[in-house]
Write an enzyme that holds these catalytic residues in place. Structure first.
Site, PDB file in Angstrom:
ATOM      1  N   ARG A 112      88.331  57.158  40.010  1.00 34.20           N
ATOM      2  CA  ARG A 112      88.236  55.866  39.355  1.00 34.20           C
ATOM      3  C   ARG A 112      89.174  54.843  39.988  1.00 34.20           C
ATOM      4  O   ARG A 112      89.198  53.686  39.583  1.00 34.20           O
ATOM      5  CB  ARG A 112      88.638  56.026  37.889  1.00 34.20           C
ATOM      6  CG  ARG A 112      87.581  55.606  36.908  1.00 34.20           C
ATOM      7  CD  ARG A 112      88.135  55.830  35.545  1.00 34.20           C
ATOM      8  NE  ARG A 112      87.428  56.908  34.932  1.00 34.20           N
ATOM      9  CZ  ARG A 112      86.598  56.730  33.910  1.00 34.20           C
ATOM     10  NH1 ARG A 112      86.431  55.564  33.379  1.00 34.20           N
ATOM     11  NH2 ARG A 112      85.975  57.755  33.409  1.00 34.20           N
TER      12      ARG A 112
ATOM     13  N   ARG B 294      76.239  54.943  20.254  1.00 30.37           N
ATOM     14  CA  ARG B 294      76.568  56.222  20.888  1.00 30.37           C
ATOM     15  C   ARG B 294      77.154  57.216  19.881  1.00 30.37           C
ATOM     16  O   ARG B 294      77.990  56.883  19.061  1.00 30.37           O
ATOM     17  CB  ARG B 294      77.587  56.043  22.006  1.00 30.37           C
ATOM     18  CG  ARG B 294      78.036  57.444  22.443  1.00 30.37           C
ATOM     19  CD  ARG B 294      78.704  57.610  23.717  1.00 30.37           C
ATOM     20  NE  ARG B 294      79.801  56.735  23.986  1.00 30.37           N
ATOM     21  CZ  ARG B 294      80.384  56.725  25.173  1.00 30.37           C
ATOM     22  NH1 ARG B 294      79.946  57.491  26.133  1.00 30.37           N
ATOM     23  NH2 ARG B 294      81.394  55.918  25.383  1.00 30.37           N
TER      24      ARG B 294
ATOM     25  N   ARG C 260      88.469  48.639  28.766  1.00 29.22           N
ATOM     26  CA  ARG C 260      87.903  49.606  29.722  1.00 29.22           C
ATOM     27  C   ARG C 260      87.109  48.880  30.811  1.00 29.22           C
ATOM     28  O   ARG C 260      87.168  49.250  31.979  1.00 29.22           O
ATOM     29  CB  ARG C 260      87.010  50.619  28.986  1.00 29.22           C
ATOM     30  CG  ARG C 260      87.827  51.670  28.245  1.00 29.22           C
ATOM     31  CD  ARG C 260      87.049  52.358  27.151  1.00 29.22           C
ATOM     32  NE  ARG C 260      85.894  53.097  27.625  1.00 29.22           N
ATOM     33  CZ  ARG C 260      84.918  53.521  26.828  1.00 29.22           C
ATOM     34  NH1 ARG C 260      84.961  53.274  25.537  1.00 29.22           N
ATOM     35  NH2 ARG C 260      83.923  54.194  27.326  1.00 29.22           N
TER      36      ARG C 260
ATOM     37  N   ARG D 211      83.194  58.115  19.363  1.00 30.74           N
ATOM     38  CA  ARG D 211      84.437  58.240  20.127  1.00 30.74           C
ATOM     39  C   ARG D 211      85.431  57.163  19.705  1.00 30.74           C
ATOM     40  O   ARG D 211      85.034  56.033  19.452  1.00 30.74           O
ATOM     41  CB  ARG D 211      84.131  58.113  21.627  1.00 30.74           C
ATOM     42  CG  ARG D 211      84.104  59.468  22.305  1.00 30.74           C
ATOM     43  CD  ARG D 211      83.560  59.409  23.699  1.00 30.74           C
ATOM     44  NE  ARG D 211      84.253  58.470  24.567  1.00 30.74           N
ATOM     45  CZ  ARG D 211      83.966  58.319  25.856  1.00 30.74           C
ATOM     46  NH1 ARG D 211      83.028  59.046  26.409  1.00 30.74           N
ATOM     47  NH2 ARG D 211      84.619  57.436  26.594  1.00 30.74           N
TER      48      ARG D 211
ATOM     49  N   LYS E  12      76.668  57.912  32.847  1.00 27.21           N
ATOM     50  CA  LYS E  12      77.177  59.000  33.709  1.00 27.21           C
ATOM     51  C   LYS E  12      77.044  60.355  33.009  1.00 27.21           C
ATOM     52  O   LYS E  12      76.580  61.333  33.581  1.00 27.21           O
ATOM     53  CB  LYS E  12      78.646  58.746  34.096  1.00 27.21           C
ATOM     54  CG  LYS E  12      78.884  57.425  34.819  1.00 27.21           C
ATOM     55  CD  LYS E  12      80.316  57.242  35.244  1.00 27.21           C
ATOM     56  CE  LYS E  12      81.302  57.060  34.111  1.00 27.21           C
ATOM     57  NZ  LYS E  12      81.104  55.822  33.325  1.00 27.21           N
TER      58      LYS E  12
HETATM   59  P1  AP5 Z   1      76.913  57.782  28.465  1.00 28.17           P
HETATM   60  O1  AP5 Z   1      76.063  58.696  29.253  1.00 28.17           O
HETATM   61  O2  AP5 Z   1      77.806  58.329  27.435  1.00 28.17           O
HETATM   62  O3  AP5 Z   1      77.694  56.808  29.488  1.00 28.17           O
HETATM   63  P2  AP5 Z   1      78.994  57.074  30.357  1.00 28.17           P
HETATM   64  O4  AP5 Z   1      78.812  56.350  31.631  1.00 28.17           O
HETATM   65  O5  AP5 Z   1      79.293  58.526  30.409  1.00 28.17           O
HETATM   66  O6  AP5 Z   1      80.037  56.280  29.461  1.00 28.17           O
HETATM   67  P3  AP5 Z   1      81.552  56.630  29.096  1.00 28.17           P
HETATM   68  O7  AP5 Z   1      81.924  55.719  27.965  1.00 28.17           O
HETATM   69  O8  AP5 Z   1      81.716  58.110  28.888  1.00 28.17           O
HETATM   70  O9  AP5 Z   1      82.244  56.199  30.392  1.00 28.17           O
HETATM   71  P4  AP5 Z   1      83.722  55.911  30.597  1.00 28.17           P
HETATM   72  O10 AP5 Z   1      83.795  55.951  32.070  1.00 28.17           O
HETATM   73  O11 AP5 Z   1      84.187  54.673  29.964  1.00 28.17           O
HETATM   74  O12 AP5 Z   1      84.472  57.089  29.769  1.00 28.17           O
HETATM   75  P5  AP5 Z   1      85.065  58.493  30.173  1.00 28.17           P
HETATM   76  O13 AP5 Z   1      84.809  59.448  29.090  1.00 28.17           O
HETATM   77  O14 AP5 Z   1      84.659  58.857  31.538  1.00 28.17           O
HETATM   78  O15 AP5 Z   1      75.945  56.686  27.797  1.00 28.17           O
HETATM   79  C1  AP5 Z   1      76.472  55.747  26.874  1.00 28.17           C
HETATM   80  C2  AP5 Z   1      75.528  55.621  25.653  1.00 28.17           C
HETATM   81  O16 AP5 Z   1      74.291  55.046  26.086  1.00 28.17           O
HETATM   82  C3  AP5 Z   1      75.135  56.961  25.009  1.00 28.17           C
HETATM   83  O17 AP5 Z   1      74.955  56.751  23.637  1.00 28.17           O
HETATM   84  C4  AP5 Z   1      73.803  57.326  25.690  1.00 28.17           C
HETATM   85  O18 AP5 Z   1      72.985  58.129  24.856  1.00 28.17           O
HETATM   86  C5  AP5 Z   1      73.191  55.959  25.917  1.00 28.17           C
HETATM   87  N1  AP5 Z   1      72.414  55.860  27.154  1.00 28.17           N
HETATM   88  C6  AP5 Z   1      72.647  56.497  28.335  1.00 28.17           C
HETATM   89  N2  AP5 Z   1      71.755  56.100  29.265  1.00 28.17           N
HETATM   90  C7  AP5 Z   1      70.957  55.180  28.642  1.00 28.17           C
HETATM   91  C8  AP5 Z   1      69.853  54.385  29.082  1.00 28.17           C
HETATM   92  N3  AP5 Z   1      69.387  54.480  30.316  1.00 28.17           N
HETATM   93  N4  AP5 Z   1      69.296  53.516  28.183  1.00 28.17           N
HETATM   94  C9  AP5 Z   1      69.778  53.415  26.909  1.00 28.17           C
HETATM   95  N5  AP5 Z   1      70.811  54.145  26.432  1.00 28.17           N
HETATM   96  C10 AP5 Z   1      71.390  55.012  27.295  1.00 28.17           C
HETATM   97  O19 AP5 Z   1      86.623  58.167  30.184  1.00 28.17           O
HETATM   98  C11 AP5 Z   1      87.312  57.893  28.991  1.00 28.17           C
HETATM   99  C12 AP5 Z   1      88.754  57.545  29.262  1.00 28.17           C
HETATM  100  O20 AP5 Z   1      89.430  58.656  29.871  1.00 28.17           O
HETATM  101  C13 AP5 Z   1      89.000  56.371  30.221  1.00 28.17           C
HETATM  102  O21 AP5 Z   1      88.898  55.123  29.579  1.00 28.17           O
HETATM  103  C14 AP5 Z   1      90.420  56.687  30.700  1.00 28.17           C
HETATM  104  O22 AP5 Z   1      91.367  56.361  29.729  1.00 28.17           O
HETATM  105  C15 AP5 Z   1      90.384  58.202  30.845  1.00 28.17           C
HETATM  106  N6  AP5 Z   1      89.927  58.600  32.189  1.00 28.17           N
HETATM  107  C16 AP5 Z   1      88.735  59.201  32.480  1.00 28.17           C
HETATM  108  N7  AP5 Z   1      88.626  59.418  33.793  1.00 28.17           N
HETATM  109  C17 AP5 Z   1      89.757  58.949  34.356  1.00 28.17           C
HETATM  110  C18 AP5 Z   1      90.217  58.884  35.696  1.00 28.17           C
HETATM  111  N8  AP5 Z   1      89.491  59.316  36.736  1.00 28.17           N
HETATM  112  N9  AP5 Z   1      91.436  58.320  35.914  1.00 28.17           N
HETATM  113  C19 AP5 Z   1      92.196  57.879  34.893  1.00 28.17           C
HETATM  114  N10 AP5 Z   1      91.817  57.916  33.604  1.00 28.17           N
HETATM  115  C20 AP5 Z   1      90.615  58.446  33.340  1.00 28.17           C
HETATM  116 MG    MG Z   2      80.871  59.750  29.741  1.00 24.94          MG
END
Ligand code: AP5
Ligand code: MG
Length: 209
Positions: A85, A118, A162, A151, A13
């Site tokens: 989410r 990552r 997660r 992270r 994402k």
């Molecule tokens: P990356 O692009 O970082 O993936 P991502 O989908 O953004 O993964 P996240 O871990 O950020 O998602 P998440 O939803 O768990 O965390 P968030 O920060 O939103 O890619 C991942 C890795 O793979 C990178 O190293 C990248 O380079 C690599 N990559 C990307 N595409 C690739 C490909 N095609 N092939 C190979 N490698 C690739 O949320 C964190 C926390 O915040 C949550 O757990 C929760 O506690 C809280 N939170 C966030 N939003 C909410 C909400 N709406 N409600 C309640 N709590 C929330």
């Molecule tokens: Mg992300």
């Protein structure tokens, strides 16, 4: 255009959002990033959020919803990354009139491997992967020169939690948006260039209409 990027942890994402932001000038609104900024401030609220994130749980719906609403106010084009989410979050922001939901579909086995490699820059804005998306200079962000770090919620036991929460709370949104007729599924298993090319095509097709 108002876009939601939906997908499991590690589906790409953030990576896709960075590219969309650059190509189409959409504002990138990342729920995780907004919450991590709150943590950095070190306020009481930030400390509470930190505990939740580091366990891999979800921050309360009303808190995240308010943060997002504030952030998108006045913006005509944006990408919501990691929001909504839960069904409650989706219903509470129905008035945003989202045009497109892109579901990044990828099997869990594939994304698990992405976490160990990552790295994110110290500002949290730019993401890398040691193997799939390396920075030009080892350990340093291409864009702002800050140090690359891991992270805290990328530990295996937190990743497991997660995913559990994703299946229970977030996966139902796929059907929710399918029924609204605005969901497009993109295979997020190939390399970052291929995934982005598919996403870009979907966005361009909608822009033409
Ligand atoms: P990356 O692009 O970082 O993936 P991502 O989908 O953004 O993964 P996240 O871990 O950020 O998602 P998440 O939803 O768990 O965390 P968030 O920060 O939103 O890619 C991942 C890795 O793979 C990178 O190293 C990248 O380079 C690599 N990559 C990307 N595409 C690739 C490909 N095609 N092939 C190979 N490698 C690739 O949320 C964190 C926390 O915040 C949550 O757990 C929760 O506690 C809280 N939170 C966030 N939003 C909410 C909400 N709406 N409600 C309640 N709590 C929330
Ligand atoms: Mg992300």
């Amino acid at each position: 255009m108002k876009i939601i990027l939906l997908g499991p942890p590690g589906s790409g994402k953030g990576t896709v959002s960075e590219k969309l932001e650059k190509d189409f000038n959409f504002a990138h609104v990342s729920a995780g990033e907004l919450l991590r900024e709150e943590v950095k401030k070190g306020t009481t609220l930030g400390k509470d959020i930190q505990k939740i994130i580091e366990k891999g749980n979800l921050v309360p719906d009303n808190l995240v919803t308010e943060l997002i609403k504030l952030e998108v106010t006045g913006k005509k084009s944006f990408i919501l990354d990691g929001f909504p989410r839960t069904l409650k979050q989706a219903e509470a922001t129905a008035e945003l009139n989202i045009n497109l939901v892109i579901y990044l579909e990828v099997p869990e086995e594939i994304v698990i491997e992405r976490f160990s490699g990552r790295r994110v820059c110290s500002t949290g804005e730019h993401g890398y992967h040691l193997k799939y998306l390396p920075p030009k200079k080892e350990g340093v962000c291409d864009h702002d020169g800050t140090k690359l770090v891991q992270r805290k919620d990328d530990r295996p036991e937190v990743i497991k939690e997660r995913f559990k929460i994703y299946h229970k709370e977030t996966q139902p949104l796929i059907d929710y948006y399918k029924q609204k007729g605005i969901l497009k599924t993109v295979d997020a298993s190939p390399n970052p260039e291929k995934v982005y090319a598919a996403v870009k095509k979907v966005v361009q097709e909608l822009k033409k209409k």
